[in-house]
Structures are given as C-alpha cells and as structure tokens.
Scaffold this motif. Sequence first.
Motif, mmCIF file in Angstrom:
data_model
loop_
_atom_site.group_PDB
_atom_site.id
_atom_site.type_symbol
_atom_site.label_atom_id
_atom_site.label_comp_id
_atom_site.label_asym_id
_atom_site.label_seq_id
_atom_site.Cartn_x
_atom_site.Cartn_y
_atom_site.Cartn_z
ATOM 1 N N GLY A 176 0.833 -1.192 0.000
ATOM 2 C CA GLY A 176 0.000 0.000 0.000
ATOM 3 C C GLY A 176 0.867 1.241 0.000
ATOM 4 N N THR A 177 0.242 2.364 0.304
ATOM 5 C CA THR A 177 0.942 3.643 0.326
ATOM 6 C C THR A 177 1.066 4.096 1.781
ATOM 7 N N PRO A 178 2.261 4.065 2.355
ATOM 8 C CA PRO A 178 2.408 4.303 3.802
ATOM 9 C C PRO A 178 1.823 5.622 4.281
ATOM 10 N N VAL A 179 1.967 6.716 3.492
ATOM 11 C CA VAL A 179 1.532 8.029 3.988
ATOM 12 C C VAL A 179 0.016 8.121 4.120
ATOM 13 N N CYS A 180 -0.728 7.210 3.481
ATOM 14 C CA CYS A 180 -2.188 7.223 3.589
ATOM 15 C C CYS A 180 -2.712 5.952 4.252
ATOM 16 N N MET A 181 -1.847 5.168 4.858
ATOM 17 C CA MET A 181 -2.226 3.861 5.381
ATOM 18 C C MET A 181 -2.640 3.946 6.838
ATOM 19 N N ALA A 182 -3.741 3.282 7.152
ATOM 20 C CA ALA A 182 -4.222 3.242 8.539
ATOM 21 C C ALA A 182 -3.225 2.468 9.408
ATOM 22 N N PRO A 183 -3.121 2.793 10.708
ATOM 23 C CA PRO A 183 -2.165 2.107 11.579
ATOM 24 C C PRO A 183 -2.335 0.588 11.599
ATOM 25 N N GLU A 184 -3.587 0.080 11.644
ATOM 26 C CA GLU A 184 -3.782 -1.369 11.698
ATOM 27 C C GLU A 184 -3.391 -2.041 10.387
ATOM 28 N N GLN A 185 -3.551 -1.319 9.279
ATOM 29 C CA GLN A 185 -3.119 -1.871 7.989
ATOM 30 C C GLN A 185 -1.598 -1.897 7.915
ATOM 31 N N ALA A 186 -0.955 -0.823 8.364
ATOM 32 C CA ALA A 186 0.503 -0.783 8.366
ATOM 33 C C ALA A 186 1.097 -1.846 9.289
ATOM 34 N N ALA A 187 0.377 -2.188 10.353
ATOM 35 C CA ALA A 187 0.859 -3.204 11.296
ATOM 36 C C ALA A 187 0.579 -4.619 10.812
ATOM 37 N N GLY A 188 -0.127 -4.766 9.693
ATOM 38 C CA GLY A 188 -0.397 -6.080 9.136
ATOM 39 C C GLY A 188 -1.545 -6.817 9.795
ATOM 40 N N GLU A 189 -2.409 -6.111 10.494
ATOM 41 C CA GLU A 189 -3.539 -6.775 11.153
ATOM 42 C C GLU A 189 -4.562 -7.262 10.124
ATOM 43 N N MET A 222 10.552 4.722 8.018
ATOM 44 C CA MET A 222 10.323 5.726 9.067
ATOM 45 C C MET A 222 8.845 6.134 9.108
ATOM 46 N N VAL A 223 8.205 6.208 7.927
ATOM 47 C CA VAL A 223 6.779 6.530 7.889
ATOM 48 C C VAL A 223 5.978 5.424 8.575
ATOM 49 N N PHE A 224 6.313 4.150 8.306
ATOM 50 C CA PHE A 224 5.632 3.034 8.970
ATOM 51 C C PHE A 224 5.756 3.155 10.484
ATOM 52 N N HIS A 225 6.917 3.539 10.951
ATOM 53 C CA HIS A 225 7.110 3.669 12.398
ATOM 54 C C HIS A 225 6.220 4.763 12.973
ATOM 55 N N LEU A 226 6.147 5.906 12.288
ATOM 56 C CA LEU A 226 5.321 7.002 12.789
ATOM 57 C C LEU A 226 3.840 6.636 12.759
ATOM 58 N N VAL A 227 3.412 5.949 11.694
ATOM 59 C CA VAL A 227 2.001 5.600 11.555
ATOM 60 C C VAL A 227 1.567 4.623 12.638
ATOM 61 N N THR A 228 2.404 3.659 12.952
ATOM 62 C CA THR A 228 2.020 2.604 13.915
ATOM 63 C C THR A 228 2.271 3.000 15.371
ATOM 64 N N ASP A 229 2.943 4.117 15.595
ATOM 65 C CA ASP A 229 3.220 4.555 16.970
ATOM 66 C C ASP A 229 2.009 5.294 17.534
ATOM 67 N N PRO A 230 1.335 4.738 18.550
ATOM 68 C CA PRO A 230 0.148 5.410 19.095
ATOM 69 C C PRO A 230 0.459 6.741 19.765
#
Length: 430
Positions: A176-189, A222-230
């Motif tokens: 997907g596209t990390p900058v528009c990806m929901a946290p649960e999607q980025a985390a692979g849930e 780095m974007v994945f890290h920011l997105v998944t960090d609550p």
Amino acid sequence: MQITPLNPEDPRSLGDFDLLGRIGQGGMGQVFLGESPGGEPAAVKVIKPSVVDSESRRRFAQEIEILKTIWGPRLAAFLGADAEAEQPWLATEYVAGPDLARHVETHGPLPSALTAALGAVLAEALSAVHTQDLLHRDLKPANVLLGPNGPKIIDFGLAAFTESSVSLTAPHQVVGTPVCMAPEQAAGEKPLTPAVDVYALGAVLLFAATGHYPHQAATPYMVFHLVTDPGTAPDLSGVPADLVPLLTDMLAHRAQDRPPLAEVVGRCRSVVEAHGLKIAQARRRLTALTARQHSPAVPPPAPAPPPAVAFADLSTATAPAAREPAPPADAVVPAPTLPAPPSPSTPPVLPVPPSVAGTPDPRVSFSAPHGGTPEGAHGHPPAPARPVKPLPHRAEPSRTPRHSAQARRTAERIRAAYAAGAPFAPSRTA
C-alpha cells in the motif's frame, strides 16, 4: 492527465482496444490510453513482461473479479480484461482529468468548503464500495481523478472482500501507500474493516487542504514507524479550523474511534453549509475550478473583419473616402426629413446632381447629398420649374447590389415623397 506517445516496444492493441498513447506507469505495469471499436476511450493497464508469473496473474485475475462486482457514479467503470493473455490487461473507464496529487502540487490546496465537498463525494463513493462488501485499501491522492464531471476513484488493485480470508498479499506482507495507510493496515492486522478507508480518506482530505500528509519522513520505513506509533499524533498543521474536528476523528489511531462514512458525509455537508453553500453548489464549484485550471489554453479568437461599408448607389457618388457608411441593421436611425410633395397643379422639380448636368439616370432616385441642399441654394435663384419626361428604358448592367437594408428603406421613402404627384413612374433601385 499527461499522455505521451507509444514506445516502439509497446503493443498497438490489446483485445478489442487500440492503444493510442501512454498515461502512466507503476511498479507492476504500464497504463495506456485505449479506444474501443465504437470509439469509447479507456485506460488499459498491462502487467510488465518482466513481472508476469503465476502469482502476478493470480493477483491480477482477482483484481478483475473484484472490479466486475463494483459500480457507482464516482467509480471508474470496468470495461474488459484478459488475465490469461500473453500480456495480461485490464481496461477501465478513462477519466480525462488530473489526479488530486498533481492538482494540489500545481495549483495549491483547495479551499475549505471545496475540500469538504470533495470529502462528501468520496465518502459516498466509498460507502457504495463497502455496501458491496469490498474495501479499497489504497485510497490516495493519485487514485482520485478530477474529471470534467466530478471526482472519480480509480485503481482497486489492492481491494479485498471484507471479513474474508482471501488476500492479495502473502502473510506478513504489507502492500500500500504508507503516507495514507491506517495504523492497523501498516501493522499487518487482519481482517481489515471499513475504518481503513476512513483513515485513508482523512489523509486524502488533509493533503487536499494543506498539501501534506498525516505522517511524513525520509524513508517508507520511518513513515511506517510514525504511523504505527500510538504516541505520535498526525500532523494537522495548516488545516482550516472548520475541518480540524472532522480530520482529527478520521485520523484517529484506533479504528473504532473513527466515524463511519455516513457520518463523514453529514459532517462535510455541515462544513459546506456553514460557508453559505448547498452541497450541490460546492460540488459544481469544485468541478468547475479543477476543469478550468487544467483545460488547455485556448488562443483568443481572431478579431472580426471590419463590417462591409454600404454606400448609396448614386451617380453623383464621390470617392470612397467621402462616402458615409450605412448604419448597422440594428441601429436606431431617425426618419429622414423629407421635402414637402408638390401639389398636383405644379410640376415637380427634382434636385439635379451637378455631375450629371441635368440628365437624370432613370436607374437612380436622387436625393440631396449629405449636408447639401437642393438646386437654388448657395445664393442662386431656383431654376424655373420644368416638367421631367421619362427617358426610354435602358437595361441595367449586371452587378452586385451594395445597398444595406437601411439605405434601401431611406431611398424608398424619398422616392415615395417625390413621386406622390409626379407624372412619371418611380424608377427602380439597383
């Protein structure tokens, strides 16, 4: 949308579609502008030969099956496909317009009311997708086309059925596209819910209003890290105040904290109405703005040629520079002041133009030149009245009439006045 010529190695046709040019490309394939036998334009996606294998064919075939099940006025329609061809291809409706990313990069962010109108349009379109038990999963500014009839969503390549074990990706693989990806999607849930598209829509609207995304960094990791960090809140700097509450909720870290799409539509309408507009008005303004800004420059029309100048066809006509053009057809022209008609007992006296020396041409009805006076003016006594005998008829030379409608009407009035008691028949006009 930029269209470039075909490369020598590009196919010239796929299925029933003739290929006319290149629209764009991605990691998996190339997109061409195609045309059906009936002239219908299409966006034809082709998998690159270098990545055609059993897995890519499987994913492509699943995308085709998904596209066959979705419909809606804001979704690019499915037109045809062949996943088993030597070069697998997929044709969808062609939308003649830029994507949202290009528009904002070129012309800057949208005003608040138009951003809200865009949000209502896209939320309604996504709601129709969800009704068909599908998720888009890759909504981003590049997948929102600003067409001449309004925005449309494209590229359902990552779409998946909700509550389904079927996946387009391998286990533990995130696409997907990390900058528009929901946290649960980025985390692979899994399984994912409609809330992932709500988050992505919030990111799209944030970009439309500000030109930036909720989380940005130097690398995708780095974007994945920011997105998944609550503990890292999305960047809402520059967001208009009336959009802050809505985007804050849409970009919430937890899926259950995000509003459903029906609520998003209603809140977007409220923002639009707070600006004194109806939602339909705002949608039309959005479409008109993007169409105007991306329409090709049209050269100004060539100046109209000067109007043809019509002159009274008098034997006494002077050089063209001294002639007065007839007024336009729609001009208001005062009625001419006509001399009093002669009494029945007195033979009429016609003004004789100096250039004809007393020999009137029966083709022409004479009038005093503009600003001139009849015979006898300039201090000279009038000549004795003498009857005028009609001369033998003389054939008219063949020529093109140059009278305007106004000139003809004026000449007819003058003739009528002089001919009222004259012993000769009125002459014909040229």
